[in-house]
Enzyme design. Sequence first.
Site, short mmCIF file in Angstrom:
data_model
loop_
_atom_site.label_atom_id
_atom_site.label_comp_id
_atom_site.label_asym_id
_atom_site.label_seq_id
_atom_site.Cartn_x
_atom_site.Cartn_y
_atom_site.Cartn_z
N ARG A 170 33.98 -44.03 25.78
CA ARG A 170 33.84 -45.13 26.75
C ARG A 170 33.70 -44.53 28.16
O ARG A 170 34.66 -44.02 28.71
CB ARG A 170 35.03 -46.08 26.71
CG ARG A 170 34.93 -47.18 27.77
CD ARG A 170 35.82 -48.37 27.53
NE ARG A 170 37.24 -48.09 27.67
CZ ARG A 170 38.19 -49.03 27.72
NH1 ARG A 170 37.84 -50.31 27.63
NH2 ARG A 170 39.45 -48.70 27.83
N ASP A 454 47.46 -50.32 30.89
CA ASP A 454 46.37 -49.51 31.42
C ASP A 454 45.85 -50.21 32.67
O ASP A 454 46.49 -51.13 33.19
CB ASP A 454 45.27 -49.26 30.38
CG ASP A 454 44.53 -50.53 29.96
OD1 ASP A 454 44.77 -51.61 30.57
OD2 ASP A 454 43.72 -50.45 29.03
#
Length: 539
Positions: A170, A454
């Site tokens: 990613r 996150d």
Amino acid sequence: MTTVPENTGPQNVEVTGPAGDRFDEILTPRALELLARLHEQLAERRAEALAARQRRQALLSAGENLRFLPETKHIREDTSWKVAPLAPGLTDRRVEITGPTDRKMTINALNSGANVWLADFEDANTPLWENMIGGQLNLSDALDRTIDFTSGGKSYALGPDETLATIVARPRGWHLDEKHILIDGKRAIGGLVDFGLYMTTCAQKQIDKGKGPYFYLPKIESHEEARLWNDAFIIAQDFLGIPRGTIRATVLIETIPAAFEMDEILYELKEHSAGLNAGRWDYLFSIIKKFRTRGREFVLPERNSVTMTAPMMRAYTELLVQTCHKRGASAMGGMAAFIPSRRDPEVNATALAKVRDDKTREATDGFDGSWVAHPDLVPICKEVFDAHLGSSPNQIGKLRPEVSVSAEDLLAVEKTPGGITEAGLRNNISVGLQYLATWLGGNGAVAIFNLMEDAATAEISRSQIWQWLHNDVTLDDGTKITKSLVERLIDEELVKIRDAAGDGFDSARYGQAVALFTEVALADSYAEFLTVPAYERMP
């Protein structure tokens, strides 16, 4: 200090990051040439895409609502087109584990028993120069099977090839720059750097193993942004002599505008598409951000009370499954953020029960797999999807023709149950401070209060406070949320964090975290992404 020999790469590319061990294996002349080519052809269009976001935001702030685009109605209504067939290693995706690309995580994720590992250069990662280039080295070493790691007397090594998860990288979103690489004197585009370096270093290695190269694409807000990625794929494949269509990408539907363009996003990536993912945490952040000035109609309750059973979240996930399956694409479920505890059986039992319920709902809805953040959650996710899939690798044949979702359904924020309490406000503050302190220290995935935090969840925490302040929201006890109240609670929560940390409390780093959190939560103007000002505080 440059990290490549002078005059071995394009003259318009300058690497300003410090040299590191083996960095020259990643920052090769060929890699820098690809970066130059990507930027030459795409940088202006990327700038226009970001400008288009601002134009849409201005319309939303002025009272306009999102809608399904009339100009692309023919794409949505055309039942004849499909995306590319499922690629090797992406046919069965019932469990995907996510995490940053540090050496230990690379080994543990690949060995976890998950079908796929999302190797994250984005929200679970801190974009320190050493992390970005070191992560590329770790993935290269993993594909070469030369990776190992030792810590505390314990050694980590890869298991047999047939047991390893498929790597799906990613890259960063379109909004982030890479300040350690300059192209024509301007900062490089972070996502193109991550993508280009991975392609030159690892693409052929994945092809040789029969699985890849594959990507997850974050923060997309429109089908035009998906088209931009598709063109990047074509440029890179042509440059490297790789057949077009070899790359496959799964798009995270984690912005509210993208939820209105799912068909169009799949269409733009058609030959390179591997499906869509319900990026639930960033999706909530996007709702707050896009409608932050629109009054109580668009104010969500405190973040921990917003569940996937809320009407707007049900509409979003059911539409995603239906859209993917009618196009032959995989529909991937969202992150289970709960972290099991190996020390507290009660906490562990609660976490596992919540994960089981979450994954059972997704499997029942027709998702083809789902995400977990911890290796200990792989077995329970796999167990749930095994029970629903049986011997089938996926549920793409489950078309969900009964689903009918309107624009109003996707925007039904005010129907979300839950309140706003002082405890919820304090939780947002504490999570934000702890996460930012850790992020600034180089770690982008942090266990806080038995949840894996996150950048997405930190964004929710600070954005909710900003929205509550600017929409005259009161707590359930009648207390108005004001700047002075938040400042007092910041001080009080910082004391709690200091007391809990004891001698391990880093006052300098928490000083930075408080300053940054105050900036992005309390300033009159709203920062689009907290990671942008945070990045400027990094070396």
